[in-house]
Design a protein around this motif. Structure first.
Motif, mmCIF file in Angstrom:
data_model
loop_
_atom_site.group_PDB
_atom_site.id
_atom_site.type_symbol
_atom_site.label_atom_id
_atom_site.label_comp_id
_atom_site.label_asym_id
_atom_site.label_seq_id
_atom_site.Cartn_x
_atom_site.Cartn_y
_atom_site.Cartn_z
ATOM 1 N N UNK A 191 0.840 -1.206 0.000
ATOM 2 C CA UNK A 191 0.000 0.000 0.000
ATOM 3 C C UNK A 191 0.872 1.251 0.000
ATOM 4 N N UNK A 192 0.393 2.372 -0.556
ATOM 5 C CA UNK A 192 1.240 3.579 -0.684
ATOM 6 C C UNK A 192 1.861 4.030 0.629
ATOM 7 N N UNK A 193 1.117 3.974 1.719
ATOM 8 C CA UNK A 193 1.642 4.488 2.988
ATOM 9 C C UNK A 193 2.829 3.679 3.494
ATOM 10 N N UNK A 194 2.977 2.434 3.064
ATOM 11 C CA UNK A 194 4.045 1.567 3.580
ATOM 12 C C UNK A 194 5.281 1.552 2.685
ATOM 13 N N UNK A 195 5.218 2.216 1.526
ATOM 14 C CA UNK A 195 6.351 2.139 0.599
ATOM 15 C C UNK A 195 7.553 2.947 1.071
ATOM 16 N N UNK A 196 7.368 3.791 2.072
ATOM 17 C CA UNK A 196 8.486 4.601 2.560
ATOM 18 C C UNK A 196 9.326 3.851 3.582
ATOM 19 N N UNK A 197 8.841 2.698 4.061
ATOM 20 C CA UNK A 197 9.601 1.936 5.051
ATOM 21 C C UNK A 197 10.538 0.974 4.335
ATOM 22 N N UNK A 198 11.814 1.241 4.453
ATOM 23 C CA UNK A 198 12.816 0.460 3.729
ATOM 24 C C UNK A 198 12.782 -1.017 4.133
ATOM 25 N N UNK A 199 12.666 -1.298 5.436
ATOM 26 C CA UNK A 199 12.687 -2.693 5.898
ATOM 27 C C UNK A 199 11.498 -3.478 5.334
ATOM 28 N N UNK A 200 10.331 -2.852 5.314
ATOM 29 C CA UNK A 200 9.138 -3.525 4.778
ATOM 30 C C UNK A 200 9.322 -3.800 3.283
ATOM 31 N N UNK A 201 9.844 -2.804 2.597
ATOM 32 C CA UNK A 201 10.063 -2.961 1.153
ATOM 33 C C UNK A 201 11.061 -4.082 0.863
ATOM 34 N N UNK A 202 12.137 -4.121 1.640
ATOM 35 C CA UNK A 202 13.136 -5.170 1.426
ATOM 36 C C UNK A 202 12.572 -6.557 1.747
ATOM 37 N N UNK A 203 11.721 -6.631 2.754
ATOM 38 C CA UNK A 203 11.113 -7.926 3.103
ATOM 39 C C UNK A 203 10.240 -8.438 1.955
ATOM 40 N N UNK A 204 9.460 -7.546 1.361
ATOM 41 C CA UNK A 204 8.583 -7.951 0.252
ATOM 42 C C UNK A 204 9.420 -8.354 -0.962
ATOM 43 N N UNK A 205 10.448 -7.571 -1.275
ATOM 44 C CA UNK A 205 11.307 -7.893 -2.418
ATOM 45 C C UNK A 205 12.016 -9.234 -2.210
ATOM 46 N N UNK A 206 12.513 -9.457 -1.006
ATOM 47 C CA UNK A 206 13.221 -10.705 -0.717
ATOM 48 C C UNK A 206 12.271 -11.906 -0.847
ATOM 49 N N UNK A 207 11.065 -11.767 -0.321
ATOM 50 C CA UNK A 207 10.088 -12.857 -0.421
ATOM 51 C C UNK A 207 9.719 -13.125 -1.879
ATOM 52 N N UNK A 208 9.556 -12.055 -2.660
ATOM 53 C CA UNK A 208 9.196 -12.219 -4.073
ATOM 54 C C UNK A 208 10.288 -12.974 -4.830
#
Length: 457
Positions: A191-208
């Motif tokens: 979601x747009x509000x969560x894209x600024x959190x680097x750790x969350x973004x890296x977790x999603x990218x790593x899982x993908x």
């Protein structure tokens, strides 16, 4: 056929004590009978309980399985369970506390949630809840879900498919368009509000990457075969763009904006024949017209998105995502253009069954967004601009990736169970197959309208 797709899950406990449905209350009038019901707890809740200083809570609420044995066996009835007010405040009317806590459990264990025993609630509701999947093939032993001998394929292809192939002397004459496969009919998007959190973004990218899935990301710098690079519609993306997968995201289906973007993409497609170029369009009354125009201009991937509750962005009578997708799918079928485009849809996808139902309504695949945050312990409290109650901005990316992997592993197993019970061996055959589902309105009309007349809304 490629090897069987499998997701390895590992238990990944929560960082914070999950919000329990029931609070444990103990009155101060113990008899001292030496037959304490707390001592006989089969889950050792009262033995293992401790005070959690970080959250200032008693861990007994989290450990309790709500079997109510202690409540029933206490001789002076000093042990009480009461509904937790904090639990009732989780999420909203769509993202209910039951859905959120189920997502937490799936992310922690990777297991299929068990529910339904003793269920006393309604069997129909709004949104996806007025649509049921047909499980009439559930007794077929060789196709019995995750334990069956027959492999059930959950892969989808993303990109334009040629209408026909031409051969001469055994040689293929056509140049095949670019296409990419995903082992699950699920794409990831924060979601747009969560894209600024680097750790969350890296977790999603790593899982993908680990699960070989596709993820949407805002204009990444380096190319990644698992990333759909997302750009604003006015971005000047040249032929030297390093990405093979990219998408232009519209915030409106206004006809003039749609025509300008379609013309630009058509020019860009001729200069980048190796690229898969998609467009994201918000669901609103003009979306169907926009989708047909984009397909006419050769756009191969279209993603329609609803709000977080699965509703159209419309002030008056917003349709639910499944009705809107169904209308777009039928319009493409009636005009003979359905196989020219991959149709993705997102918004309000909160359970594995929602993916199957959306595909039955005509989508090729679903986009998971809010559920990703729930896997990371998000309370869906919409306080992202303030201090996050579960500190998502400082979480460990590896921990988050495992939680997302567990949730997708649970959803993969549930999809296989649903397909097996439907008698389908691959999820691509489910697209638009409403013969495998039932709608409450249709059943009600067929069964009760002849007796009681038409329902008065």
């Amino acid at each position: 056929m490629s090897g069987k797709y499998h997701i390895d899950v590992e238990p990944e406990p929560a960082r914070f004590a999950p919000v329990s449905k029931l609070n444990h209350i103990e009155l101060n009038r113990c008899l001292g009978c030496l037959q304490c019901a707390r001592r006989d707890c089969i889950y050792d809740v009262f033995t293992d309980r401790k005070f959690l200083p970080r959250e200032l809570v008693d861990s007994a609420n989290r450990l309790c399985k709500a079997c109510m044995r202690c409540v029933q066996e206490c001789r002076n009835r000093i042990l009480i369970k009461a509904l937790n007010p904090e639990y009732l405040e989780l999420g909203n009317a769509y993202w209910t506390p039951e859905i959120i806590t189920s997502l937490w459990n799936q992310a922690a264990t990777g297991k299929i949630p068990v529910s339904g025993a003793g269920y006393e609630g309604p069997f129909s509701g709004e949104g996806f809840d007025d649509m049921w999947t047909d499980m009439s093939e559930i007794v077929r032993p060789t196709r019995d879900g995750i334990h069956g001998r027959e492999y059930i394929n959950t892969a989808i292809d993303i990109g334009r498919k040629p209408g026909r192939l031409h051969f001469k002397d055994g040689q293929l004459l056509d140049e095949l368009p670019p296409i990419v496969s995903s082992p699950l009919p699920i794409l990831l998007d924060l979601p747009p509000a969560a894209r600024r959190w680097s750790a969350v973004k890296q977790a999603v990218l790593h899982a993908a990457r680990q699960l070989k899935l596709l993820v949407f990301d805002d204009a990444p710098q380096s190319p990644d075969e698992h990333v759909f690079a997302r750009y604003a519609p006015e971005t000047d993306v040249g032929p030297d763009c390093p990405h093979r997968l990219f998408e232009f995201c519209l915030e409106s289906a206004e006809p003039e904006i749609v025509r300008r973007l379609a013309a630009r993409i058509r020019t860009l497609s001729r200069r980048r024949p190796d690229a898969i170029i998609g467009v994201a369009v918000p669901l609103e009354p003009r979306t169907q017209e926009a989708v047909l125009h984009f397909v006419d201009q050769g756009i191969s991937v279209l993603r329609v998105y609803a709000d977080r509750n699965g509703r159209e962005f419309s002030k008056s009578y917003p349709r639910f995502i499944k009705e809107a997708v169904r209308a777009i799918h039928l319009a493409l079928v009636q005009t003979g253009r359905r196989d020219c485009v991959t149709l993705l849809a997102g918004g309000g996808i909160a359970m594995a069954e929602h993916v199957a139902k959306l595909i039955a309504c005509g989508a090729d695949g679903a986009v998971m967004d809010e559920a990703l945050l729930a896997a990371l312990e998000c309370r869906i409290c919409r306080q992202c601009a303030a201090e996050c109650p579960v500190a998502l901005e400082s979480m460990d990316a590896a921990w988050g990736a495992q939680r997302i992997t567990n949730l997708l592993g649970a959803w993969h197993s549930q999809l296989i169970e649903v397909l097996g019970a439907m008698g389908l061996r691959e999820i691509r055959r489910l697209r638009g197959e409403i013969g495998r589902v039932m709608f409450f309105k249709d059943l009600e009309k067929e069964c009760f309208a002849p007796i009681f007349g038409k329902r008065k809304d």
